[in-house]
Design a protein around this motif. Structure first.
Motif, PDB file in Angstrom:
ATOM      1  N   HIS A  85       0.859  -1.189   0.000  1.00 39.96           N
ATOM      2  CA  HIS A  85       0.000   0.000   0.000  1.00 39.96           C
ATOM      3  C   HIS A  85       0.890   1.231   0.000  1.00 39.96           C
ATOM      4  O   HIS A  85       1.680   1.446   0.924  1.00 39.96           O
ATOM      5  CB  HIS A  85      -0.907   0.048   1.236  1.00 39.96           C
ATOM      6  CG  HIS A  85      -1.913  -1.057   1.308  1.00 39.96           C
ATOM      7  ND1 HIS A  85      -2.817  -1.297   0.306  1.00 39.96           N
ATOM      8  CD2 HIS A  85      -2.174  -1.973   2.270  1.00 39.96           C
ATOM      9  CE1 HIS A  85      -3.598  -2.310   0.642  1.00 39.96           C
ATOM     10  NE2 HIS A  85      -3.221  -2.737   1.843  1.00 39.96           N
ATOM     11  N   GLY A  99      -5.158   9.580  -0.644  1.00 30.60           N
ATOM     12  CA  GLY A  99      -5.417   8.396  -1.457  1.00 30.60           C
ATOM     13  C   GLY A  99      -4.323   7.339  -1.295  1.00 30.60           C
ATOM     14  O   GLY A  99      -3.248   7.574  -0.736  1.00 30.60           O
ATOM     15  N   THR A 100      -4.613   6.183  -1.791  1.00 26.98           N
ATOM     16  CA  THR A 100      -3.679   5.045  -1.725  1.00 26.98           C
ATOM     17  C   THR A 100      -3.606   4.352  -3.069  1.00 26.98           C
ATOM     18  O   THR A 100      -4.529   4.437  -3.886  1.00 26.98           O
ATOM     19  CB  THR A 100      -4.121   4.012  -0.664  1.00 26.98           C
ATOM     20  OG1 THR A 100      -5.437   3.545  -0.989  1.00 26.98           O
ATOM     21  CG2 THR A 100      -4.112   4.620   0.726  1.00 26.98           C
ATOM     22  N   SER A 101      -2.511   3.665  -3.274  1.00 27.65           N
ATOM     23  CA  SER A 101      -2.319   2.809  -4.448  1.00 27.65           C
ATOM     24  C   SER A 101      -1.903   1.429  -3.932  1.00 27.65           C
ATOM     25  O   SER A 101      -0.994   1.312  -3.105  1.00 27.65           O
ATOM     26  CB  SER A 101      -1.249   3.372  -5.382  1.00 27.65           C
ATOM     27  OG  SER A 101      -1.617   4.656  -5.854  1.00 27.65           O
ATOM     28  N   THR A 102      -2.566   0.391  -4.431  1.00 28.00           N
ATOM     29  CA  THR A 102      -2.366  -0.962  -3.915  1.00 28.00           C
ATOM     30  C   THR A 102      -1.887  -1.884  -5.028  1.00 28.00           C
ATOM     31  O   THR A 102      -2.356  -1.804  -6.174  1.00 28.00           O
ATOM     32  CB  THR A 102      -3.664  -1.514  -3.313  1.00 28.00           C
ATOM     33  OG1 THR A 102      -4.113  -0.621  -2.290  1.00 28.00           O
ATOM     34  CG2 THR A 102      -3.440  -2.890  -2.724  1.00 28.00           C
ATOM     35  N   ASN A 118      -8.630   0.806  -6.942  1.00 29.70           N
ATOM     36  CA  ASN A 118      -9.343   1.139  -5.704  1.00 29.70           C
ATOM     37  C   ASN A 118     -10.835   0.857  -5.807  1.00 29.70           C
ATOM     38  O   ASN A 118     -11.516   0.700  -4.792  1.00 29.70           O
ATOM     39  CB  ASN A 118      -9.126   2.610  -5.341  1.00 29.70           C
ATOM     40  CG  ASN A 118      -7.739   2.850  -4.756  1.00 29.70           C
ATOM     41  OD1 ASN A 118      -7.175   1.976  -4.111  1.00 29.70           O
ATOM     42  ND2 ASN A 118      -7.201   4.044  -4.985  1.00 29.70           N
ATOM     43  N   THR A 174     -15.490  -1.025  -1.300  1.00 23.77           N
ATOM     44  CA  THR A 174     -14.424  -0.952  -2.302  1.00 23.77           C
ATOM     45  C   THR A 174     -13.066  -1.112  -1.626  1.00 23.77           C
ATOM     46  O   THR A 174     -12.917  -0.948  -0.415  1.00 23.77           O
ATOM     47  CB  THR A 174     -14.475   0.381  -3.048  1.00 23.77           C
ATOM     48  OG1 THR A 174     -14.265   1.460  -2.120  1.00 23.77           O
ATOM     49  CG2 THR A 174     -15.823   0.557  -3.734  1.00 23.77           C
ATOM     50  N   GLY A 232     -10.433   0.819  -1.935  1.00 24.29           N
ATOM     51  CA  GLY A 232      -9.959   2.086  -1.377  1.00 24.29           C
ATOM     52  C   GLY A 232     -10.569   2.381  -0.012  1.00 24.29           C
ATOM     53  O   GLY A 232      -9.861   2.806   0.907  1.00 24.29           O
ATOM     54  N   THR A 271      -8.037  -5.377   5.166  1.00 28.17           N
ATOM     55  CA  THR A 271      -7.951  -5.333   3.704  1.00 28.17           C
ATOM     56  C   THR A 271      -7.229  -6.561   3.164  1.00 28.17           C
ATOM     57  O   THR A 271      -7.601  -7.112   2.114  1.00 28.17           O
ATOM     58  CB  THR A 271      -7.228  -4.064   3.254  1.00 28.17           C
ATOM     59  OG1 THR A 271      -7.905  -2.913   3.779  1.00 28.17           O
ATOM     60  CG2 THR A 271      -7.163  -3.974   1.745  1.00 28.17           C
ATOM     61  N   GLU A 304      -7.975   5.740 -13.608  1.00 25.06           N
ATOM     62  CA  GLU A 304      -7.118   5.299 -12.504  1.00 25.06           C
ATOM     63  C   GLU A 304      -6.051   4.323 -12.995  1.00 25.06           C
ATOM     64  O   GLU A 304      -4.945   4.258 -12.435  1.00 25.06           O
ATOM     65  CB  GLU A 304      -7.967   4.635 -11.423  1.00 25.06           C
ATOM     66  CG  GLU A 304      -7.173   4.186 -10.214  1.00 25.06           C
ATOM     67  CD  GLU A 304      -8.004   3.382  -9.241  1.00 25.06           C
ATOM     68  OE1 GLU A 304      -7.529   3.122  -8.121  1.00 25.06           O
ATOM     69  OE2 GLU A 304      -9.130   2.960  -9.614  1.00 25.06           O
TER      70      GLU A 304
END
Length: 558
Positions: free
Chosen positions: A232, A240-243, A262, A275, A277, A288, A368
């Motif tokens: 993460h 925000g996050t990016s996974t 997300n 979701t 995100g 998660t 995205e």
């Protein structure tokens, strides 16, 4: 009868044998010679009786006329003068006078016996002085049999030593040869066992893989060992996050970064749809991680939370990363009209700030997936610079001084990154995007990612055993929200809804025979006839997909 004419007269003195020559013939004593022995040597007569002493000085023997067998024995006993030093009063012996030579003995009369080999008498111990103080002992000059060194004996000893050393060398050479043969056999056995083990693990042996394919296809179809962790990236500046999932396949020697949007629909701990995100923000790393694992049917080892400041420090520690950038990124802290922080082009070297800016950049109105692709490029650049041994990789992680997730300590994280770095350095690394529809559900072409890369299977049920239901609206009206409320109230997990082409009849689709009863209950919950339940392929991760037609009565509609 004239006795002189009879050579076999036993009373006539016979010639004395004083020894043997080099050819083994007896040597007789000549007349007129006398053999003198020291009067004090008690062994002299005995030595002469047994043959010639090769070390003694020749003396003239004396013949005794009183010994009728002098010719045969070679000596006659004669009393000698008394030795005043001999306490035993032993008599000394002298050789007899020679007689006429005799050529042969008459029949029935024994002839002269061959003298045996001379033997040296054992020396007697020195005598102690007696009561009178007379110290009598044998003296060296009394013995004439002192042995002289023989040069031939030294040659024999040298030859024996040479033979023994040569035998030892031959034995040592044979022993070394046996050891080499044994070592070679052990190596061959280990190689065969290792090869068979690899072929078995890769599914290449007959009966262990897919019979329909060969080569790499069998290796992919066989049992594979994977190590998967969740990454993460938290943007502390823009939010925000990016996974992504970092997958190390030790069987195929391949590494992969799987990007997760997300918008991916997952279920929380209570079975409620949400979701990805929102799950990161609400449920944290642990919740998660479980939601992703349940959805994709994949085993996830741990979570690596990497905030953007730590990413910047890591890139600086590695000396920058090389990335083929697809767009220019302006400097958030730069003045208007200044050069961009990240230039567009191939093999752009990015420092820490530039790497963070490129990984989190998303232009207005951009999908995205574009931003996720840039994030994946930075991850690949970091892995190519990361040390490929666990110790140095762990040192790089410890340098960040970040709070490690309990599921993935620094040592374990360093070991996982080292394996991925080895794949990245050899070119055995790729990036894949998990296909997700607009409603957040997985599309029908997820098999290449979920099954082949992750080794999982989309699960129709969540951890709590609540059936997942998705909805496709073909009524021509907005019926998704109404159907969602009915399903959630009925105890089902709603995993997404979308629009589809208008149709007359509704259908409730299930994929697994075990879900047939669930599909019948869903149809009853929505008020659809039992004949609408059909077997097919549900969408994404749903156990049952409902396709609403115009025959569906929307609750509350006029």
């Amino acid at each position: 009868m004239n006795d002189q004419q009879n050579p076999y007269d036993p009373y006539h003195p016979q010639p004395q044998i004083i020894g043997y020559d080099a050819y083994g013939q007896p040597v007789y004593q000549q007349q007129g010679q006398a053999l003198q022995q020291p009067a004090y040597d008690p062994y002299a007569g005995q030595q002469q009786a047994y043959g010639h002493d090769p070390y003694a000085q020749p003396q003239a023997p004396q013949h005794s006329p009183y010994d009728p067998y002098a010719g045969q024995q070679g000596y006659a006993q004669q009393p000698a003068a008394h030795d005043p030093y001999d306490p035993y009063g032993a008599q000394q012996w002298q050789a007899a006078e020679p007689a006429a030579p005799v050529t042969a003995a008459p029949p029935g009369v024994p002839g002269p016996r061959p003298a045996p080999e001379p033997q040296a008498p054992a020396p007697r111990a020195p005598r102690r002085p007696d009561a009178t103080g007379d110290d009598r002992e044998y003296r060296t000059e009394q013995f004439s049999f002192i042995e002289e060194p023989d040069e031939d004996s030294e040659d024999v000893i040298d030859w024996l030593k040479f033979t023994e050393s040569r035998s030892e060398r031959r034995e040592e050479a044979r022993r070394r040869g046996r050891n080499r043969v044994i070592a070679l056999v052990v190596v061959l056995v280990l190689a065969v066992v290792g090869g068979l083990g690899y072929l078995w693990s890769a599914g290449l042996l007959p009966g262990t893989g897919d019979s329909g394919g060969q080569g790499q296809g069998n290796a992919a179809a066989g049992p594979q060992q994977r190590d998967t962790i969740v990454l993460h990236l938290h943007d502390t500046r823009g939010g925000g996050t990016s996974t992504a999932l970092l997958v190390d396949n030790s069987t195929t020697k391949q590494g992969t970064t799987v990007l997760l949007p997300n918008a991916l629909a997952v279920a929380d701990a209570e079975g409620t749809a949400t979701t990805l995100g929102k799950s990161v923000d609400d449920d944290g790393s642990s919740g998660t991680r479980e939601a992703i694992g349940n959805l994709l049917g994949a085993k996830i080892a741990g979570t690596w939370r990497l905030d953007t400041p730590y990413l910047e420090n890591l890139v600086e520690y590695l000396g920058g990363v090389d990335v083929d950038t697809d767009t220019a990124v302006p400097d958030p802290q730069g003045k208007k009209g200044a050069d961009p922080l990240v230039a567009k082009g191939e093999k752009q070297t990015l420092n820490g700030r530039a790497a963070v800016a490129y990984a989190t950049h998303r232009a207005p109105g951009e999908a995205e997936a574009k931003q996720l692709q840039r994030f994946g490029q930075v991850v690949g650049g970091v892995l190519r610079k990361m040390p490929s041994d666990a110790a140095n990789a762990t040192t790089a992680v410890e340098y960040l001084q970040q709070i490690a997730d309990p599921s993935l300590p620094e040592k374990d994280l360093g070991a996982s990154l080292a394996k991925l770095a080895e794949h990245a350095k050899t070119g055995a690394y790729k990036t894949a995007l998990l296909p997700v529809g607009q409603d957040g559900t997985l599309t029908e072409d997820t098999g290449g990612v979920v099954e082949e890369i992750l080794g999982g299977k989309v699960a129709p049920l969540d951890a709590g055993g609540v059936p997942r239901v998705s909805v496709k609206d073909g009524t021509g009206e907005d019926a998704v929200e109404a159907a969602k409320v009915v399903l959630v109230n009925g105890g089902y997990a709603f995993v997404g809804g979308s629009r589809t082409e208008s149709r007359e009849k509704s259908q409730v689709v299930y994929g697994d025979d075990a879900q047939k009863a669930t599909a019948a209950e869903v149809a009853k919950t929505l008020g659809l006839p039992a004949g609408s339940v059909v077997k097919g392929k549900p969408a994404g991760s749903a156990a049952v997909t409902v396709v609403l037609g115009r025959d569906y009565e929307i609750p509350g509609a006029p």
